[in-house]
Design a protein around this motif. Structure first.
Motif, PDB file in Angstrom:
ATOM      1  N   PHE A   1       5.752   9.126  -4.015  1.00 24.68           N
ATOM      2  CA  PHE A   1       5.131   8.153  -3.128  1.00 24.68           C
ATOM      3  C   PHE A   1       5.732   8.238  -1.727  1.00 24.68           C
ATOM      4  CE2 PHE A   1       3.903   4.239  -1.280  1.00 24.68           C
ATOM      5  CZ  PHE A   1       2.681   3.967  -1.854  1.00 24.68           C
TER       6      PHE A   1
ATOM      7  N   ILE B   1      -7.739   8.561   5.815  1.00 20.52           N
ATOM      8  CA  ILE B   1      -6.727   8.277   4.795  1.00 20.52           C
ATOM      9  C   ILE B   1      -6.846   9.274   3.659  1.00 20.52           C
ATOM     10  CG2 ILE B   1      -5.911   6.565   3.144  1.00 20.52           C
ATOM     11  CD1 ILE B   1      -6.938   4.390   4.979  1.00 20.52           C
TER      12      ILE B   1
ATOM     13  N   ALA C   1      -9.769   1.612   0.649  1.00 16.68           N
ATOM     14  CA  ALA C   1      -8.602   2.446   0.970  1.00 16.68           C
ATOM     15  C   ALA C   1      -7.814   1.839   2.133  1.00 16.68           C
ATOM     16  CB  ALA C   1      -9.039   3.876   1.323  1.00 16.68           C
ATOM     17  N   VAL C   2      -8.537   1.294   3.119  1.00 18.92           N
ATOM     18  CA  VAL C   2      -7.873   0.675   4.268  1.00 18.92           C
ATOM     19  C   VAL C   2      -7.107  -0.573   3.819  1.00 18.92           C
ATOM     20  CG1 VAL C   2      -8.237  -0.410   6.521  1.00 18.92           C
ATOM     21  CG2 VAL C   2      -9.577   1.582   5.885  1.00 18.92           C
TER      22      VAL C   2
ATOM     23  N   VAL D   1      -3.905   0.558   2.078  1.00 17.25           N
ATOM     24  CA  VAL D   1      -2.923   1.106   3.027  1.00 17.25           C
ATOM     25  C   VAL D   1      -2.315  -0.007   3.875  1.00 17.25           C
ATOM     26  CG1 VAL D   1      -2.630   2.576   5.058  1.00 17.25           C
ATOM     27  CG2 VAL D   1      -3.922   3.404   3.107  1.00 17.25           C
ATOM     28  N   LEU D   2      -3.141  -0.905   4.392  1.00 17.43           N
ATOM     29  CA  LEU D   2      -2.599  -1.982   5.231  1.00 17.43           C
ATOM     30  C   LEU D   2      -1.779  -2.969   4.405  1.00 17.43           C
ATOM     31  CD1 LEU D   2      -5.075  -3.007   8.048  1.00 17.43           C
ATOM     32  CD2 LEU D   2      -2.717  -2.259   8.234  1.00 17.43           C
TER      33      LEU D   2
ATOM     34  N   VAL E   1       0.035  -2.296   1.615  1.00 17.56           N
ATOM     35  CA  VAL E   1       1.333  -1.687   1.329  1.00 17.56           C
ATOM     36  C   VAL E   1       2.155  -1.559   2.609  1.00 17.56           C
ATOM     37  CG1 VAL E   1       2.491   0.377   0.472  1.00 17.56           C
ATOM     38  CG2 VAL E   1       0.438  -0.459  -0.676  1.00 17.56           C
TER      39      VAL E   1
ATOM     40  N   LEU F   1      10.349   2.564  -7.724  1.00 21.62           N
ATOM     41  CA  LEU F   1       8.958   2.098  -7.641  1.00 21.62           C
ATOM     42  C   LEU F   1       8.728   0.973  -6.645  1.00 21.62           C
ATOM     43  CD1 LEU F   1       7.949   1.955 -11.392  1.00 21.62           C
ATOM     44  CD2 LEU F   1       7.336   3.680  -9.729  1.00 21.62           C
TER      45      LEU F   1
ATOM     46  N   ALA G   1       7.312   0.926  -3.113  1.00 19.80           N
ATOM     47  CA  ALA G   1       5.976   0.931  -2.524  1.00 19.80           C
ATOM     48  C   ALA G   1       4.910   1.155  -3.601  1.00 19.80           C
ATOM     49  CB  ALA G   1       5.882   2.001  -1.448  1.00 19.80           C
ATOM     50  N   THR G   2       5.285   1.867  -4.650  1.00 24.91           N
ATOM     51  CA  THR G   2       4.331   2.111  -5.728  1.00 24.91           C
ATOM     52  C   THR G   2       3.921   0.803  -6.396  1.00 24.91           C
ATOM     53  OG1 THR G   2       5.613   4.130  -6.076  1.00 24.91           O
ATOM     54  CG2 THR G   2       3.891   3.651  -7.673  1.00 24.91           C
TER      55      THR G   2
ATOM     56  N   MET H   1       1.466  -0.869  -4.214  1.00 18.73           N
ATOM     57  CA  MET H   1       0.147  -0.257  -4.267  1.00 18.73           C
ATOM     58  C   MET H   1      -0.611  -0.697  -5.526  1.00 18.73           C
ATOM     59  SD  MET H   1      -0.938   3.723  -3.940  1.00 18.73           S
ATOM     60  CE  MET H   1      -0.454   4.079  -5.637  1.00 18.73           C
TER      61      MET H   1
END
Lengths: 203, 203, 203
Positions: free
Chosen positions: B30, B64, C115-116, C119-120, C122, C149, C151-152, C155
């Motif tokens: 990650f 992305i 997806a945005v 991403v935003l 996280v 783990l 950031a994972t 997500m």
């Protein structure tokens, strides 16, 4: 008008500290200018982005010209002379005072709460120097133990400015009074090594 | 159209350098993708925020997808092969060239002064790599002594692009000419170890 | 309403981790508050700037008041007591969970692609902690090898939130479900030291 002039002075003082911070770092000429510019416009840029107003040096490119000139000049001066020991700290104090005042005043002018004015004023005041330190691989000055009332001086000046602006709104002299408070506190702290209590914890 | 394609290439090249920079850092999968994405979109994001236009990857999420794909692909390729010594620097040169041109062109298109176009072009070109280096705990590449005309190459390409855009506005070829200049200077500097004079001061 | 309350909790949890991170760093009282505030509002500020909406603590200064209060309180508590070993990591997990959910929800509410949103979400979740680490001179937690783990987890929670929001849009409970997933994964990873495969390359 006062604001316009002060903003130019702020950029030039900060650019000089950025360029001087490159001493002994084996940075090339371009790196010196980059460090100078980042320090010079970093705080004001963050301020304008957070306030969601046009970034000052994008709207008026004369800031770029003066910032680059001040960086190059500092580079030349520092190369051929040996400045007295505290030069960087004193110039930095001037930059801090001006940038903090301009940040506080601009936020106030956009009608935000007093707490927001102080936070944005102090943030813009210290952000340029923090960026300079992070980019040149040092621990940011604000967090170093021997930093003698750095952000605290900015906060006091910001509060004084808000106070006098409440009594006599829109006077250009207010900016100078606030900047004077920052400068006096910061220089006094440097001279007598004043500092706040440290954060010590039981081991 | 050319811009759209080039922006995708720029994101993919930069993502690859970010992912490759994770080598030998004991970062997990990650972290590799995060480093890749930060490098890939960091410069363009800063550009869009400073110009106060919608951030490109928020408006179009395909960036992305491609950035993550390029990061993962680089991870796999670097895990099972031993890339030649200069791979990272060469891919990085392509990324630098493209991102700098796109930054300069977008700023010009919004009607800003030439000095602003160059500053924003170079800033967006180098910002992704600086973020990558700061986040992975290294001194940013731009400020390292052996960095051979990094930001300087970006600046020259930016100036050449502005020159040809003045002569023949709006030609897609202008972007390629400017990118070619950055690439040629950067690769030449890497090959012959050209550099600007360092910032040395009397002790 | 739920969002408003959760945002205040998020600021307070994150401020506490920022202030606690100053332990053993010989930072003064002001530095503690600055580190606390940067951690507390850093992620949400980045989120708002990228979405191009008014920054939350500029519009409503009560976040500043609560963030400063939480920082000072943590300072006092940490000075006179010895918190158990994992306190910082556990409080940080709560902060991560809340900030990630608020980032994902706000992006979704502005009508951006999934997806945005992820991403935003996280990014805002981890940005405060990354800023805290960079400013206090550490390698950012997200990139450290023993970070289990981080950031994972953010997500996964972000994806679960998007899933349940698709089934039952606008339910305040969705935020809590997503936050629960982040928290469960992160605490489990801390307890059993789970981690993703590392990025190893042939030497």
């Amino acid at each position: 008008m006062t604001r316009y002039l002060l903003e130019h002075f702020a950029v030039m003082f900060s650019a000089a500290t950025g360029a001087l911070a490159a001493r002994g770092k084996s940075v090339d000429l371009f790196g010196v200018v980059v460090l100078g510019m980042v320090t010079a416009v970093g705080g004001g840029t963050l301020r304008d982005v957070l306030l969601d107003v046009p970034v000052f040096w994008i709207r008026d490119s004369s800031y770029i010209v003066w910032g680059v000139t001040a960086s190059l000049l500092s580079f030349v001066v520092a190369r051929y002379t040996l400045p007295p020991r505290n030069t960087l700290a004193v110039i930095d104090a001037f930059g801090l005072a001006l940038v903090t005042m301009l940040g506080t005043a601009k936020t106030l002018q956009h009608g935000h709460a007093a707490a927001v004015c102080v936070v944005l004023g102090v943030t813009s005041g210290v952000a340029g120097g923090i960026l300079r330190d992070v980019l040149s691989g040092e621990i940011p000055l604000v967090f170093r133990t021997n930093i003698y009332l750095y952000a605290t001086a900015a906060m006091c000046g910001s509060l004084v400015f808000l106070g006098v602006s409440h009594l006599q709104p829109g006077q250009p002299a207010n900016l100078l009074i606030g900047a004077g408070v920052v400068l006096a506190l910061r220089l006094a702290a440097l001279k007598w090594r004043l500092h706040l209590p440290e954060f010590r914890t039981p081991e």
